[in-house]
Scaffold this motif. Structure first.
Motif, PDB file in Angstrom:
ATOM      1  N   GLN A   1       0.861  -1.155   0.000  1.00  0.00           N
ATOM      2  CA  GLN A   1       0.000   0.000   0.000  1.00  0.00           C
ATOM      3  C   GLN A   1       0.905   1.214   0.000  1.00  0.00           C
ATOM      4  O   GLN A   1       2.016   1.189   0.533  1.00  0.00           O
ATOM      5  CB  GLN A   1      -0.886   0.021   1.235  1.00  0.00           C
ATOM      6  CG  GLN A   1      -2.001  -0.987   1.180  1.00  0.00           C
ATOM      7  CD  GLN A   1      -2.986  -0.769   2.321  1.00  0.00           C
ATOM      8  OE1 GLN A   1      -2.642  -0.199   3.339  1.00  0.00           O
ATOM      9  NE2 GLN A   1      -4.183  -1.236   2.123  1.00  0.00           N
TER      10      GLN A   1
ATOM     11  N   PRO B   1       1.806   5.378   0.762  1.00  0.00           N
ATOM     12  CA  PRO B   1       1.822   6.176   1.980  1.00  0.00           C
ATOM     13  C   PRO B   1       0.443   6.690   2.406  1.00  0.00           C
ATOM     14  O   PRO B   1       0.225   6.981   3.569  1.00  0.00           O
ATOM     15  CB  PRO B   1       2.736   7.354   1.627  1.00  0.00           C
ATOM     16  CG  PRO B   1       3.533   6.897   0.469  1.00  0.00           C
ATOM     17  CD  PRO B   1       2.708   5.891  -0.250  1.00  0.00           C
ATOM     18  N   HIS B   2      -0.476   6.781   1.447  1.00  0.00           N
ATOM     19  CA  HIS B   2      -1.825   7.270   1.744  1.00  0.00           C
ATOM     20  C   HIS B   2      -2.836   6.134   1.896  1.00  0.00           C
ATOM     21  O   HIS B   2      -4.038   6.377   1.971  1.00  0.00           O
ATOM     22  CB  HIS B   2      -2.280   8.249   0.666  1.00  0.00           C
ATOM     23  CG  HIS B   2      -1.383   9.441   0.552  1.00  0.00           C
ATOM     24  ND1 HIS B   2      -0.334   9.496  -0.340  1.00  0.00           N
ATOM     25  CD2 HIS B   2      -1.359  10.596   1.249  1.00  0.00           C
ATOM     26  CE1 HIS B   2       0.288  10.652  -0.200  1.00  0.00           C
ATOM     27  NE2 HIS B   2      -0.306  11.337   0.761  1.00  0.00           N
TER      28      HIS B   2
ATOM     29  N   GLU C   1       0.005   5.436  -6.922  1.00  0.00           N
ATOM     30  CA  GLU C   1      -0.883   5.060  -5.825  1.00  0.00           C
ATOM     31  C   GLU C   1      -2.258   5.648  -6.134  1.00  0.00           C
ATOM     32  O   GLU C   1      -2.399   6.863  -6.280  1.00  0.00           O
ATOM     33  CB  GLU C   1      -0.364   5.617  -4.504  1.00  0.00           C
ATOM     34  CG  GLU C   1      -1.287   5.334  -3.334  1.00  0.00           C
ATOM     35  CD  GLU C   1      -0.873   6.031  -2.055  1.00  0.00           C
ATOM     36  OE1 GLU C   1      -1.341   5.606  -0.988  1.00  0.00           O
ATOM     37  OE2 GLU C   1      -0.085   7.000  -2.115  1.00  0.00           O
TER      38      GLU C   1
ATOM     39  N   LEU D   1      -6.170   6.418  -5.120  1.00  0.00           N
ATOM     40  CA  LEU D   1      -7.130   6.598  -4.033  1.00  0.00           C
ATOM     41  C   LEU D   1      -8.454   7.053  -4.630  1.00  0.00           C
ATOM     42  O   LEU D   1      -8.464   7.859  -5.570  1.00  0.00           O
ATOM     43  CB  LEU D   1      -6.650   7.667  -3.050  1.00  0.00           C
ATOM     44  CG  LEU D   1      -5.316   7.422  -2.375  1.00  0.00           C
ATOM     45  CD1 LEU D   1      -4.829   8.678  -1.681  1.00  0.00           C
ATOM     46  CD2 LEU D   1      -5.448   6.298  -1.378  1.00  0.00           C
TER      47      LEU D   1
ATOM     48  N   THR E   1      -7.681  10.164  -7.103  1.00  0.00           N
ATOM     49  CA  THR E   1      -6.399  10.827  -6.884  1.00  0.00           C
ATOM     50  C   THR E   1      -5.288   9.816  -7.101  1.00  0.00           C
ATOM     51  O   THR E   1      -5.355   8.701  -6.596  1.00  0.00           O
ATOM     52  CB  THR E   1      -6.299  11.390  -5.452  1.00  0.00           C
ATOM     53  OG1 THR E   1      -7.394  12.269  -5.215  1.00  0.00           O
ATOM     54  CG2 THR E   1      -4.992  12.130  -5.237  1.00  0.00           C
TER      55      THR E   1
ATOM     56  N   HIS F   1      -1.106   9.452  -6.756  1.00  0.00           N
ATOM     57  CA  HIS F   1       0.162  10.000  -6.265  1.00  0.00           C
ATOM     58  C   HIS F   1       1.276   9.264  -6.998  1.00  0.00           C
ATOM     59  O   HIS F   1       1.233   8.034  -7.131  1.00  0.00           O
ATOM     60  CB  HIS F   1       0.310   9.778  -4.752  1.00  0.00           C
ATOM     61  CG  HIS F   1      -0.710  10.481  -3.941  1.00  0.00           C
ATOM     62  ND1 HIS F   1      -0.550  11.777  -3.498  1.00  0.00           N
ATOM     63  CD2 HIS F   1      -1.919  10.078  -3.484  1.00  0.00           C
ATOM     64  CE1 HIS F   1      -1.610  12.134  -2.802  1.00  0.00           C
ATOM     65  NE2 HIS F   1      -2.458  11.117  -2.778  1.00  0.00           N
TER      66      HIS F   1
ATOM     67  N   THR G   1       0.625  14.834  -7.295  1.00  0.00           N
ATOM     68  CA  THR G   1      -0.732  14.313  -7.438  1.00  0.00           C
ATOM     69  C   THR G   1      -1.364  14.662  -8.772  1.00  0.00           C
ATOM     70  O   THR G   1      -1.045  15.663  -9.390  1.00  0.00           O
ATOM     71  CB  THR G   1      -1.675  14.854  -6.341  1.00  0.00           C
ATOM     72  OG1 THR G   1      -1.464  16.241  -6.173  1.00  0.00           O
ATOM     73  CG2 THR G   1      -1.504  14.150  -5.048  1.00  0.00           C
TER      74      THR G   1
ATOM     75  N   THR H   1      -5.530  14.516 -10.183  1.00  0.00           N
ATOM     76  CA  THR H   1      -6.890  14.280  -9.702  1.00  0.00           C
ATOM     77  C   THR H   1      -7.904  14.439 -10.827  1.00  0.00           C
ATOM     78  O   THR H   1      -7.663  15.131 -11.813  1.00  0.00           O
ATOM     79  CB  THR H   1      -7.280  15.241  -8.561  1.00  0.00           C
ATOM     80  OG1 THR H   1      -7.163  16.586  -9.036  1.00  0.00           O
ATOM     81  CG2 THR H   1      -6.402  15.062  -7.354  1.00  0.00           C
TER      82      THR H   1
END
Length: 125
Positions: A29, A31-32, A45, A47, A54, A56, A94, A96
């Motif tokens: 996983q 960091p977020h 990553e 999310l 989002t 990353h 990031t 989005t």
């Protein structure tokens, strides 16, 4: 017996080639708390929260990679319902985008990223 062995080797080779083209699971996983996939030389990553997607970006050492110059889109699908979400570079590392409808947990997301040099790749989450 020899044919079976050769068929097994051929299947393993094709599977490995397919994984190399699609990117492989990072296995961790981020960091977020999102799932990580390797794509176009970065760790992405993903999310999701309601309608917001989002991504990353990180390098091999886990350090943030600036999203400037990257373009991305996500194919979000669940059953027959599918939508394409364009992601734009945001703050720091990031990207989005906003989906037309909420993204349910467990929904399949295929991320397509193009890096600043024009190389592109995709990863499935």
């Amino acid at each position: 017996m020899r044919r079976t062995f050769l068929a097994t080797i051929a299947a393993a080779t094709l599977s490995t080639a397919a994984l190399a083209q699609q990117g492989h699971s990072h296995g961790d996983q981020g960091p977020h708390g999102g799932k990580m996939q390797d794509v176009v030389g970065v760790h992405a990553e993903l999310l999701t929260a309601e309608r917001t997607l989002t991504v990353h970006l990180y390098d091999e050492a886990g350090k943030p990679v600036p999203s400037t110059g990257y373009t991305a889109s996500a194919l979000v699908g669940s059953g027959q319902a599918r939508q394409v979400v364009q992601l734009a570079p945001g703050a720091e590392n990031t990207m989005t985008g906003t989906a037309a409808s909420p993204v349910a947990r467990g929904t399949s997301v295929t991320l397509q990223i193009k890096n600043p040099t024009g190389r592109s790749g995709q990863a499935r989450f």
